[in-house]
Enzyme design. Structure first.
Site, PDB file in Angstrom:
ATOM      1  CD  GLN A 121     -21.227   7.255  24.954  1.00 37.42           C
ATOM      2  OE1 GLN A 121     -20.984   6.097  24.599  1.00 37.42           O
ATOM      3  NE2 GLN A 121     -21.693   8.150  24.132  1.00 37.42           N
ATOM      4  N   GLY A 122     -21.298   7.066  30.001  1.00 34.53           N
ATOM      5  CA  GLY A 122     -22.355   6.339  30.717  1.00 34.53           C
ATOM      6  C   GLY A 122     -23.732   6.680  30.185  1.00 34.53           C
ATOM      7  CE1 TYR A 123     -23.969  10.132  27.151  1.00 32.49           C
ATOM      8  CE2 TYR A 123     -24.791   9.748  24.946  1.00 32.49           C
ATOM      9  CZ  TYR A 123     -24.201  10.567  25.868  1.00 32.49           C
ATOM     10  OH  TYR A 123     -23.847  11.831  25.487  1.00 32.49           O
ATOM     11  CB  SER A 124     -25.970   1.664  27.105  1.00 38.24           C
ATOM     12  OG  SER A 124     -25.635   2.202  25.857  1.00 38.24           O
ATOM     13  CB  SER A 156     -16.029   1.513  26.037  1.00 44.40           C
ATOM     14  OG  SER A 156     -16.948   0.910  25.173  1.00 44.40           O
ATOM     15  CD  GLU A 239     -20.916   6.987  20.279  1.00 44.42           C
ATOM     16  OE1 GLU A 239     -20.530   5.927  20.760  1.00 44.42           O
ATOM     17  OE2 GLU A 239     -21.924   7.574  20.670  1.00 44.42           O
ATOM     18  CD  GLU A 379     -30.813  -4.198  13.257  1.00 47.17           C
ATOM     19  OE1 GLU A 379     -30.030  -3.588  14.030  1.00 47.17           O
ATOM     20  OE2 GLU A 379     -30.553  -5.323  12.778  1.00 47.17           O
TER      21      GLU A 379
HETATM   22  C1  LIG Z   1     -18.382  -2.715  21.872  1.00 46.84           C
HETATM   23  C2  LIG Z   1     -19.450  -1.840  22.451  1.00 46.84           C
HETATM   24  C3  LIG Z   1     -19.095  -0.714  23.165  1.00 46.84           C
HETATM   25  C4  LIG Z   1     -20.071   0.089  23.747  1.00 46.84           C
HETATM   26  N1  LIG Z   1     -19.679   1.152  24.495  1.00 46.84           N
HETATM   27  C5  LIG Z   1     -20.608   1.903  25.122  1.00 46.84           C
HETATM   28  C6  LIG Z   1     -20.207   2.965  25.986  1.00 46.84           C
HETATM   29  O1  LIG Z   1     -19.012   3.233  26.156  1.00 46.84           O
HETATM   30  N2  LIG Z   1     -21.156   3.665  26.613  1.00 46.84           N
HETATM   31  C7  LIG Z   1     -22.494   3.419  26.444  1.00 46.84           C
HETATM   32  O2  LIG Z   1     -23.312   4.124  27.015  1.00 46.84           O
HETATM   33  N3  LIG Z   1     -22.908   2.397  25.640  1.00 46.84           N
HETATM   34  C8  LIG Z   1     -21.997   1.634  24.994  1.00 46.84           C
HETATM   35  N4  LIG Z   1     -22.387   0.587  24.190  1.00 46.84           N
HETATM   36  C9  LIG Z   1     -23.800   0.258  24.119  1.00 46.84           C
HETATM   37  C10 LIG Z   1     -24.454   0.536  22.764  1.00 46.84           C
HETATM   38  O3  LIG Z   1     -24.662   1.912  22.576  1.00 46.84           O
HETATM   39  C11 LIG Z   1     -25.767  -0.267  22.738  1.00 46.84           C
HETATM   40  O4  LIG Z   1     -25.412  -1.632  22.758  1.00 46.84           O
HETATM   41  C12 LIG Z   1     -26.589   0.029  21.533  1.00 46.84           C
HETATM   42  O5  LIG Z   1     -27.121   1.327  21.580  1.00 46.84           O
HETATM   43  C13 LIG Z   1     -27.763  -0.987  21.400  1.00 46.84           C
HETATM   44  O6  LIG Z   1     -28.486  -1.061  22.574  1.00 46.84           O
HETATM   45  P1  LIG Z   1     -28.781  -2.459  23.290  1.00 46.84           P
HETATM   46  O7  LIG Z   1     -27.499  -3.211  23.405  1.00 46.84           O
HETATM   47  O8  LIG Z   1     -29.537  -2.181  24.525  1.00 46.84           O
HETATM   48  O9  LIG Z   1     -29.687  -3.276  22.276  1.00 46.84           O
HETATM   49  P2  LIG Z   1     -31.238  -3.084  22.060  1.00 46.84           P
HETATM   50  O10 LIG Z   1     -31.584  -1.649  21.943  1.00 46.84           O
HETATM   51  O11 LIG Z   1     -31.958  -3.885  23.092  1.00 46.84           O
HETATM   52  O12 LIG Z   1     -31.444  -3.748  20.643  1.00 46.84           O
HETATM   53  C14 LIG Z   1     -31.515  -5.167  20.464  1.00 46.84           C
HETATM   54  C15 LIG Z   1     -31.825  -5.433  18.987  1.00 46.84           C
HETATM   55  O13 LIG Z   1     -33.120  -4.883  18.652  1.00 46.84           O
HETATM   56  C16 LIG Z   1     -33.007  -3.981  17.567  1.00 46.84           C
HETATM   57  N5  LIG Z   1     -33.904  -2.845  17.732  1.00 46.84           N
HETATM   58  C17 LIG Z   1     -34.071  -2.111  18.851  1.00 46.84           C
HETATM   59  N6  LIG Z   1     -34.942  -1.100  18.635  1.00 46.84           N
HETATM   60  C18 LIG Z   1     -35.318  -1.197  17.330  1.00 46.84           C
HETATM   61  C19 LIG Z   1     -36.188  -0.434  16.501  1.00 46.84           C
HETATM   62  N7  LIG Z   1     -36.850   0.636  16.946  1.00 46.84           N
HETATM   63  N8  LIG Z   1     -36.341  -0.824  15.205  1.00 46.84           N
HETATM   64  C20 LIG Z   1     -35.669  -1.908  14.716  1.00 46.84           C
HETATM   65  N9  LIG Z   1     -34.824  -2.667  15.474  1.00 46.84           N
HETATM   66  C21 LIG Z   1     -34.650  -2.315  16.762  1.00 46.84           C
HETATM   67  C22 LIG Z   1     -31.558  -3.519  17.591  1.00 46.84           C
HETATM   68  O14 LIG Z   1     -31.119  -3.068  16.322  1.00 46.84           O
HETATM   69  C23 LIG Z   1     -30.822  -4.772  18.046  1.00 46.84           C
HETATM   70  O15 LIG Z   1     -30.597  -5.630  16.957  1.00 46.84           O
HETATM   71  C24 LIG Z   1     -21.447  -0.231  23.581  1.00 46.84           C
HETATM   72  C25 LIG Z   1     -21.803  -1.366  22.837  1.00 46.84           C
HETATM   73  C26 LIG Z   1     -20.832  -2.169  22.291  1.00 46.84           C
HETATM   74  C27 LIG Z   1     -21.258  -3.381  21.510  1.00 46.84           C
END
Ligand SMILES: Cc1cc2nc3c(=O)[nH]c(=O)nc-3n(C[C@H](O)[C@H](O)[C@H](O)COP(=O)(O)OP(=O)(O)OC[C@H]3O[C@@H](n4cnc5c(N)ncnc54)[C@H](O)[C@@H]3O)c2cc1C
Length: 393
Positions: A121-124, A156, A239, A379
């Protein structure tokens, strides 16, 4: 709320229970051998049960939401995964079936069903996680292709995947969600670099994926250009339901209770059995309460409604319970967790001191920390609950 299974549902439960117990008796559990697991896969394929969420139109069993629930619980209590086929099966197949063309379904669904083609999955992206609409990976039209440039992160299983389903920006629009499209990208296309991101659990499952002038045929776009956000939102609901992990927590709590009942558990040796047992009971009670919430969502589904924000409650509380269950395992193992090594994670690890599961559970504890991040952080789930369930501004 009261939720009773019908006689037909009870009969179905018995059928599933005897099938699972027959294939995985205590002497030959799920982790017994790859050949034994493959026999299970083959038998599910032969029965038409390999894709348990699919309708008959696509070669699935066409089960009701309640039958799917029963299947998930009965497999989980034997430590057997409910679903085969990874991300393609769990996350992409509902999108293909809902929004893909007949050609796209015919091309990709058989590989997902047969567990032959791996998807990621290529989202983030860096700077686009919780705020996914901030994504900047571009796909610009050039003849019959899109040319993709940008970077995905935390992907992942990209290193073992053949294909990626991906969100890309095809237009700069005022409302950021509107210029996003949903592409299927063959990862063997030139211009793609995949770099590993090692994680604290000692595993390699996360990656960074870089796109440099990657040509993707326009026919690989799902649905209409610019509507990728709408399709992806449906996917995220799938998901989040899966990420509640209730089945895993049930499996872990049952297993811990069995282990604690044995004479040689570390819990006893560490002198903390009483507190472990009372924490385990609390956890089991909360797990039952979460199951009731899941059943509520289930009755809505059966009534033809969309459970919507319930999935955020399930995801939030479910992640917390998985983390508590893995922590409890660790506390029960006490000092026996110290020899945590890569080798000890192997299911057939031999000669480890202490209970055979102790060192291995450390890895599960660490990977459990990600439950409150992956698929939307705690959050963000709280924000959804605040706005849509509690209707607070
Ligand atoms: C084990 C694992 C597997 C993953 N696999 C995939 C994958 O296969 N494909 C994919 O696309 N992504 C994947 N992800 C990514 C995952 O979807 C993101 O890590 C997640 O959406 C959080 O984004 P971020 O890491 O950029 O953190 P950020 O969005 O930068 O957040 C950082 C912190 O700020 C807080 N925060 C952010 N915005 C707000 C708000 N509006 N209000 C309150 N708090 C806030 C968050 O809760 C967090 O604590 C994976 C992540 C993990 C840990």
């Amino acid at each position: 709320m009261e939720y009773r299974f019908t006689k037909a549902e009870e009969d179905f439960r018995k059928e599933v229970r005897s099938l699972v117990a027959g294939h995985f008796p205590p002497s030959r559990p799920y982790n017994d051998s790859p050949a034994h697991r493959q026999e299970w896969v083959n038998s599910l394929l032969a029965r038409g049960w390999a894709a348990y969420k699919w309708s008959t139109e696509f070669g699935g069993p066409g089960w009701s939401a309640t039958q799917r629930y029963i299947w998930e619980r009965e497999t989980a209590s034997n430590g057997v995964p409910a679903q085969l086929g990874g991300m393609g099966m769990m996350m992409l197949s509902p999108i293909l079936q809902g929004y893909g063309s007949p050609e796209q379904c015919a091309r990709h669904l058989p590989g997902i069903l047969g567990n032959e083609v791996e998807w990621c999955q290529g989202y983030s992206e860096p700077g686009a996680g919780s705020d996914l609409a901030a994504l900047r990976t571009r796909a610009d039209r050039d003849g019959n292709d899109y040319v993709v440039n940008g970077e995905k992160i935390w992907t992942s299983w990209a290193h073992i995947a053949h294909w990626m389903f991906c969100l890309v920006r095809t237009q700069e629009t005022e409302r950021r969600q509107e210029g996003i499209s949903f592409l299927l990208i063959d990862l063997s296309t030139p211009g793609i670099t995949i770099r590993p991101i090692p994680t604290i659990d000692g595993m390699h499952h996360l990656n960074q994926v870089i796109f440099e002038n990657v040509r993707v045929p326009i026919e690989n776009r799902i649905g209409e250009e610019g509507l990728g956000w709408t399709y992806a939102k449906g996917l995220l609901t799938h998901e989040r339901t899966g990420l509640a992990n209730i089945s895993l927590s049930i499996f872990l709590t049952r297993r811990l209770r069995t282990e604690l009942a044995k004479q040689d558990t570390a819990g006893e040796e560490a002198g903390s059995e009483e507190s472990i047992l009372s924490r385990l009971s609390e956890l089991e009670t909360e797990l039952s309460a979460l199951e009731a919430t899941e059943l509520r969502a289930l009755s809505e589904l059966e009534a033809g409604e969309v459970p919507g924000p319930y999935t955020s409650i399930l995801k939030l509380k479910g992640s917390q319970l998985v983390q508590r269950a893995t922590t409890l395992f660790l506390d029960a193992a006490g000092f026996w967790t110290m020899p945590f090594t890569r080798e000890a994670q192997a299911w057939n690890a031999l000669s480890m001191p202490g209970p055979e599961w102790a060192a291995r559970e450390v890895s599960r504890y660490f990977s459990g920390r990600a439950a409150s991040i992956a698929g939307g952080t705690d959050e963000i789930q709280r924000e959804i609950i605040t706005k849509h369930v509690l209707r607070l501004k």
